[in-house]
Design an enzyme around this catalytic site. Structure first.
Site, mmCIF file in Angstrom:
data_model
loop_
_atom_site.group_PDB
_atom_site.id
_atom_site.type_symbol
_atom_site.label_atom_id
_atom_site.label_comp_id
_atom_site.label_asym_id
_atom_site.label_seq_id
_atom_site.Cartn_x
_atom_site.Cartn_y
_atom_site.Cartn_z
ATOM 1 N N THR A 88 7.859 -41.098 -4.195
ATOM 2 C CA THR A 88 7.886 -39.755 -4.790
ATOM 3 C C THR A 88 7.323 -38.713 -3.847
ATOM 4 N N CYS A 89 6.135 -38.980 -3.307
ATOM 5 C CA CYS A 89 5.439 -37.958 -2.510
ATOM 6 C C CYS A 89 6.312 -37.483 -1.352
ATOM 7 N N GLY A 95 7.543 -26.448 -19.459
ATOM 8 C CA GLY A 95 6.279 -27.086 -19.079
ATOM 9 C C GLY A 95 5.317 -26.057 -18.504
ATOM 10 N N THR A 151 4.977 -49.152 -8.383
ATOM 11 C CA THR A 151 6.293 -48.600 -8.720
ATOM 12 C C THR A 151 6.244 -47.178 -9.275
ATOM 13 N N LEU A 203 -1.980 -38.729 -8.512
ATOM 14 C CA LEU A 203 -2.155 -37.905 -7.316
ATOM 15 C C LEU A 203 -2.006 -38.801 -6.093
ATOM 16 N N HIS A 228 -19.230 -16.300 10.346
ATOM 17 C CA HIS A 228 -19.035 -14.939 9.857
ATOM 18 C C HIS A 228 -17.915 -14.283 10.636
ATOM 19 N N ALA A 273 5.538 -27.449 -13.029
ATOM 20 C CA ALA A 273 6.110 -26.191 -13.512
ATOM 21 C C ALA A 273 5.555 -25.010 -12.717
ATOM 22 N N MET A 274 4.234 -25.004 -12.491
ATOM 23 C CA MET A 274 3.626 -23.834 -11.840
ATOM 24 C C MET A 274 3.928 -23.779 -10.344
HETATM 25 C C1 LIG Z 1 7.007 -32.623 -7.733
HETATM 26 C C2 LIG Z 1 5.750 -33.390 -7.435
HETATM 27 C C3 LIG Z 1 4.810 -32.845 -6.589
HETATM 28 C C4 LIG Z 1 3.645 -33.546 -6.308
HETATM 29 N N1 LIG Z 1 2.725 -32.976 -5.494
HETATM 30 C C5 LIG Z 1 1.579 -33.621 -5.243
HETATM 31 C C6 LIG Z 1 0.610 -33.046 -4.386
HETATM 32 O O1 LIG Z 1 0.789 -31.952 -3.846
HETATM 33 N N2 LIG Z 1 -0.532 -33.741 -4.157
HETATM 34 C C7 LIG Z 1 -0.764 -34.950 -4.737
HETATM 35 O O2 LIG Z 1 -1.830 -35.530 -4.511
HETATM 36 N N3 LIG Z 1 0.149 -35.536 -5.552
HETATM 37 C C8 LIG Z 1 1.307 -34.891 -5.819
HETATM 38 N N4 LIG Z 1 2.235 -35.476 -6.622
HETATM 39 C C9 LIG Z 1 1.961 -36.812 -7.182
HETATM 40 C C10 LIG Z 1 2.311 -37.913 -6.151
HETATM 41 O O3 LIG Z 1 3.617 -37.710 -5.683
HETATM 42 C C11 LIG Z 1 2.197 -39.284 -6.791
HETATM 43 O O4 LIG Z 1 0.910 -39.436 -7.368
HETATM 44 C C12 LIG Z 1 2.379 -40.385 -5.752
HETATM 45 O O5 LIG Z 1 3.563 -40.210 -5.033
HETATM 46 C C13 LIG Z 1 2.388 -41.753 -6.440
HETATM 47 O O6 LIG Z 1 2.573 -42.745 -5.466
HETATM 48 P P1 LIG Z 1 2.969 -44.231 -5.888
HETATM 49 O O7 LIG Z 1 2.994 -45.005 -4.642
HETATM 50 O O8 LIG Z 1 2.146 -44.666 -7.012
HETATM 51 O O9 LIG Z 1 4.447 -44.097 -6.467
HETATM 52 P P2 LIG Z 1 5.801 -43.636 -5.768
HETATM 53 O O10 LIG Z 1 5.555 -42.861 -4.525
HETATM 54 O O11 LIG Z 1 6.600 -43.001 -6.832
HETATM 55 O O12 LIG Z 1 6.481 -44.985 -5.302
HETATM 56 C C14 LIG Z 1 7.041 -45.871 -6.228
HETATM 57 C C15 LIG Z 1 8.290 -46.469 -5.618
HETATM 58 O O13 LIG Z 1 8.673 -47.579 -6.402
HETATM 59 C C16 LIG Z 1 10.074 -47.611 -6.529
HETATM 60 N N5 LIG Z 1 10.352 -48.354 -7.760
HETATM 61 C C17 LIG Z 1 10.047 -48.004 -9.036
HETATM 62 N N6 LIG Z 1 10.354 -48.981 -9.883
HETATM 63 C C18 LIG Z 1 10.890 -49.973 -9.142
HETATM 64 C C19 LIG Z 1 11.394 -51.254 -9.464
HETATM 65 N N7 LIG Z 1 11.362 -51.736 -10.705
HETATM 66 N N8 LIG Z 1 11.911 -52.011 -8.465
HETATM 67 C C20 LIG Z 1 11.920 -51.555 -7.182
HETATM 68 N N9 LIG Z 1 11.417 -50.370 -6.829
HETATM 69 C C21 LIG Z 1 10.906 -49.593 -7.793
HETATM 70 C C22 LIG Z 1 10.464 -46.145 -6.598
HETATM 71 O O14 LIG Z 1 11.810 -45.969 -6.203
HETATM 72 C C23 LIG Z 1 9.468 -45.509 -5.628
HETATM 73 O O15 LIG Z 1 9.998 -45.393 -4.338
HETATM 74 C C24 LIG Z 1 3.425 -34.812 -6.903
HETATM 75 C C25 LIG Z 1 4.386 -35.379 -7.751
HETATM 76 C C26 LIG Z 1 5.536 -34.674 -8.020
HETATM 77 C C27 LIG Z 1 6.566 -35.299 -8.915
HETATM 78 N N1 LIG Z 2 -0.334 -30.411 -6.400
HETATM 79 C C1 LIG Z 2 -0.428 -31.606 -6.998
HETATM 80 O O1 LIG Z 2 -1.366 -32.369 -6.794
HETATM 81 C C2 LIG Z 2 0.663 -32.047 -7.939
HETATM 82 C C3 LIG Z 2 1.859 -31.340 -8.017
HETATM 83 C C4 LIG Z 2 2.819 -31.785 -8.899
HETATM 84 C C5 LIG Z 2 2.589 -32.911 -9.687
HETATM 85 N N2 LIG Z 2 1.414 -33.565 -9.588
HETATM 86 C C6 LIG Z 2 1.132 -34.743 -10.432
HETATM 87 O O2 LIG Z 2 2.260 -35.057 -11.216
HETATM 88 C C7 LIG Z 2 1.893 -35.053 -12.580
HETATM 89 C C8 LIG Z 2 3.041 -34.616 -13.415
HETATM 90 O O3 LIG Z 2 3.228 -33.199 -13.290
HETATM 91 P P1 LIG Z 2 3.767 -32.368 -14.509
HETATM 92 O O4 LIG Z 2 3.662 -30.928 -14.178
HETATM 93 O O5 LIG Z 2 5.075 -32.923 -14.945
HETATM 94 O O6 LIG Z 2 2.756 -32.787 -15.650
HETATM 95 P P2 LIG Z 2 1.458 -32.062 -16.244
HETATM 96 O O7 LIG Z 2 0.806 -33.092 -17.063
HETATM 97 O O8 LIG Z 2 0.700 -31.341 -15.202
HETATM 98 O O9 LIG Z 2 2.084 -30.945 -17.190
HETATM 99 C C9 LIG Z 2 2.967 -31.282 -18.226
HETATM 100 C C10 LIG Z 2 3.274 -30.034 -19.032
HETATM 101 O O10 LIG Z 2 4.354 -30.300 -19.930
HETATM 102 C C11 LIG Z 2 3.977 -29.941 -21.248
HETATM 103 N N3 LIG Z 2 4.678 -30.872 -22.139
HETATM 104 C C12 LIG Z 2 4.473 -32.195 -22.246
HETATM 105 N N4 LIG Z 2 5.341 -32.726 -23.135
HETATM 106 C C13 LIG Z 2 6.108 -31.713 -23.568
HETATM 107 C C14 LIG Z 2 7.191 -31.622 -24.494
HETATM 108 N N5 LIG Z 2 7.652 -32.675 -25.145
HETATM 109 N N6 LIG Z 2 7.757 -30.400 -24.700
HETATM 110 C C15 LIG Z 2 7.285 -29.321 -24.026
HETATM 111 N N7 LIG Z 2 6.277 -29.340 -23.150
HETATM 112 C C16 LIG Z 2 5.701 -30.526 -22.946
HETATM 113 C C17 LIG Z 2 2.473 -30.070 -21.274
HETATM 114 O O11 LIG Z 2 1.932 -29.281 -22.290
HETATM 115 C C18 LIG Z 2 2.115 -29.563 -19.878
HETATM 116 O O12 LIG Z 2 2.093 -28.169 -19.848
HETATM 117 C C19 LIG Z 2 0.678 -34.138 -12.664
HETATM 118 O O13 LIG Z 2 -0.119 -34.444 -13.770
HETATM 119 C C20 LIG Z 2 -0.013 -34.416 -11.378
HETATM 120 O O14 LIG Z 2 -0.838 -35.542 -11.531
HETATM 121 C C21 LIG Z 2 0.442 -33.144 -8.728
#
Ligand SMILES: Cc1cc2nc3c(=O)[nH]c(=O)nc-3n(C[C@H](O)[C@H](O)[C@H](O)COP(=O)(O)OP(=O)(O)OC[C@H]3O[C@@H](n4cnc5c(N)ncnc54)[C@H](O)[C@@H]3O)c2cc1C
Ligand SMILES: NC(=O)c1ccc[n+]([C@@H]2O[C@H](COP(=O)([O-])OP(=O)(O)OC[C@H]3O[C@@H](n4cnc5c(N)ncnc54)[C@H](O)[C@@H]3O)[C@@H](O)[C@H]2O)c1
Length: 458
Positions: free
Chosen positions: A38-39, A176, A139, A311, A439, A181-182
């Site tokens: 994902t990251c 959201g 996963t 995260l 400073h 969303a933000m």
């Molecule tokens: C839009 C967005 C922005 C984000 N921004 C930030 C940020 O700025 N800073 C931050 O700290 N975090 C951020 N996060 C959160 C961060 O991306 C995740 O916490 C992190 O990537 C999780 O890592 P992971 O290794 O647990 O999972 P992942 O990186 O999701 O890896 C899981 C992998 O498993 C694979 N997989 C899943 N199920 C199976 C299966 N059954 N068989 C085989 N493969 C499988 C998937 O394809 C995937 O490649 C963000 C998340 C999103 C969605």
């Molecule tokens: N900069 C970063 O570190 C970063 C950036 C993006 C995502 N993330 C990670 O990914 C996670 C997921 O992000 P996210 O923004 O999807 O989740 P979030 O938990 O931050 O926000 C979810 C939002 O959706 C709303 N919501 C939940 N269910 C709903 C429903 N049924 N109908 C309408 N609104 C609903 C909640 O009230 C909330 O406002 C975060 O919690 C964070 O851990 C981190």
């Protein structure tokens, strides 16, 4: 049936498990999608590359306060998509997979189909069944889609598709009010899209310290069309390729595209975990103990699939802990969950670690609180910043920092010093006094906030 010493499911954080210490064991990595997870592919990294472009565009068109009149005359969406994906992210994902399949890691076999358990330590992936002495489940999680939207049959986007739209939408509705969303609201509005935010509760980023969330909500309402206390009832595609969204307050709105950002669900539910004796919490996370062990012997889990924090820096830290604990069972380290910071890369940036003032007061802690404005320090004057704050919460007796919250430019960087203070359990009185503060750099806002805390011993 092939047997491995170690099976890793998920090549996001999981792909970082193997090190030279594993060169002598056989390893299977199962990744059904792209290496990097994902990251790398649809999360932290590409979003921040879009955020940076939006930051530049936003600053260009908001520089009148500095005596500069700027205008963004063109946003070349295709070139932004190419910069982020074609020229960088996609190459890294492909290179990561090629490396694991190549000669440099001959002990590693890559499988590219969905994996699920069919028995203890036994996994089916595509047509293959494999077993492992040890298994790491990494996963991750996936977007959670409210049923009204999922069942509507209408077109919607998530973080997985929105950054690769064929063209920039003129208008975007975002459901959201959390991290995703933000960040995307800032990205799209910054690049010139009309953004409407639709949120179920009254407050965007409602878990923030109140001093920050109230500022953010005021600023967000100035910048976006914000609709709160509503649920989506239905979505339909329109003839012109957009969507019509019906809300439960009887209003209907149209947009060129819809982004759903309503939280994420851990992927353990798709893996037939019961067959392997691996238990989950009610919220869908795999149960792990302090060391990352699941309820099945020899099976570990880390990252979004099991962690209380979704995260990447937490997933990385858990990866290190699980690696250590598998290799050195006599010298295990706990999953590192103390003082977990986070930053939201929206506008302005927001970064936070530790307790909010509300949480500290709910715990009846004896606290001292200081809110320091960016506009109180010289670099704040240079930026003409009138909204930024650093808010610190400390224990009145011990001088220990309990929480730090930054709202404004460079928040994600400024907070690092406060993370250090908490990680090393430093006394903030020493921290303020016993070092130089350059400073007139922006960390002077932190210095002044520290100096403004009032302790019992003073
Ligand atoms: C839009 C967005 C922005 C984000 N921004 C930030 C940020 O700025 N800073 C931050 O700290 N975090 C951020 N996060 C959160 C961060 O991306 C995740 O916490 C992190 O990537 C999780 O890592 P992971 O290794 O647990 O999972 P992942 O990186 O999701 O890896 C899981 C992998 O498993 C694979 N997989 C899943 N199920 C199976 C299966 N059954 N068989 C085989 N493969 C499988 C998937 O394809 C995937 O490649 C963000 C998340 C999103 C969605
Ligand atoms: N900069 C970063 O570190 C970063 C950036 C993006 C995502 N993330 C990670 O990914 C996670 C997921 O992000 P996210 O923004 O999807 O989740 P979030 O938990 O931050 O926000 C979810 C939002 O959706 C709303 N919501 C939940 N269910 C709903 C429903 N049924 N109908 C309408 N609104 C609903 C909640 O009230 C909330 O406002 C975060 O919690 C964070 O851990 C981190």
């Amino acid at each position: 049936m092939t047997h491995y010493d170690l099976i890793i499911i998920g090549a996001g954080s999981g792909n970082s498990i193997p090190t030279p210490e594993h060169d002598d064991i056989s390893i299977a990595i199962i990744e059904k999608d792209k290496f990097g997870g994902t990251c790398m592919n649809v999360g932290c990294i590409p979003t921040k590359m879009y955020v940076y472009a939006a930051d530049v565009a936003h600053q260009t068109s908001h520089s009148q306060k500095l005596g500069i009149t700027g205008e963004v005359t063109n946003v070349d969406w295709d070139s932004i998509v190419d910069r982020v994906f074609t020229n960088r992210i996609d190459k890294i994902a492909e290179g990561g997979e090629a490396y694991r399949r190549g000669d440099e890691t001959p002990n590693i076999t890559v499988y590219d189909q969905h994996a699920e358990f069919i028995g203890p330590k036994t996994i089916k992936t595509g047509d293959d069944v494999i077993t492992g002495d040890e298994i790491v489940i990494a996963t991750g999680s996936r977007p959670q889609i409210p049923s009204a939207i999922a069942n509507s049959g209408a077109t919607y986007h998530t973080n997985e598709t929105i950054m690769r739209l064929p063209q920039q939408p003129k208008s975007l509705a975002i459901i959201g009010g959390g991290f995703i969303a933000m960040e995307f609201a800032h990205v799209f509005e910054g690049l010139g899209t009309d953004v409407t935010i639709i949120n179920r509760s009254e407050t965007l980023l409602r878990w923030l310290d109140k001093d920050l969330s109230s500022r953010f909500n005021t600023q967000a309402r100035d910048r976006y069309n914000v609709i709160t206390n509503v649920n989506v009832q239905d979505v339909e595609n329109t003839a012109n390729g957009g969507v019509k969204i019906s809300l439960d307050n009887d209003s209907v709105l149209e947009a060129d595209a819809l982004l759903v950002a309503t939280g994420r669900i851990p992927n353990g539910d798709q893996m037939n975990l019961e067959s392997a004796g691996i238990e989950m919490h009610e919220d869908g996370r795999i149960k792990v103990d302090d060391f990352g062990r699941t309820t099945a012997e020899g099976v570990w889990a880390l990252g979004d699939v099991s962690s209380p924090y979704m995260l990447k820096h937490v997933a990385n830290a858990e990866t290190k802990a699980v690696r250590q604990n598998m290799l050195h069972p006599d010298d295990m380290v706990p999953m590192p969950h103390d003082h977990v910071p986070s930053a939201i890369f929206t506008h302005p940036q927001i970064a936070t670690v530790g307790l909010t003032e509300e949480e500290a007061r709910a715990q009846n802690l004896d606290i001292t609180v200081k809110v320091q404005n960016y506009s109180d320090v010289a670099y704040g004057w240079a930026m003409e910043d009138h909204d930024g704050i650093c808010k610190l919460i400390a224990d009145k007796k011990s001088g220990k920092l309990l929480g730090a919250h930054f709202y404004g430019p460079q928040a994600s960087t400024l907070i690092q010093q406060m993370i250090t203070v908490m990680a090393f359990d430093l006394d903030v009185r020493d921290f303020a006094q016993k070092q130089y503060w350059i400073h007139p750099a922006l960390p002077e806002v932190t210095e002044n906030a520290l100096l403004g805390l009032e302790f019992d011993s003073e």
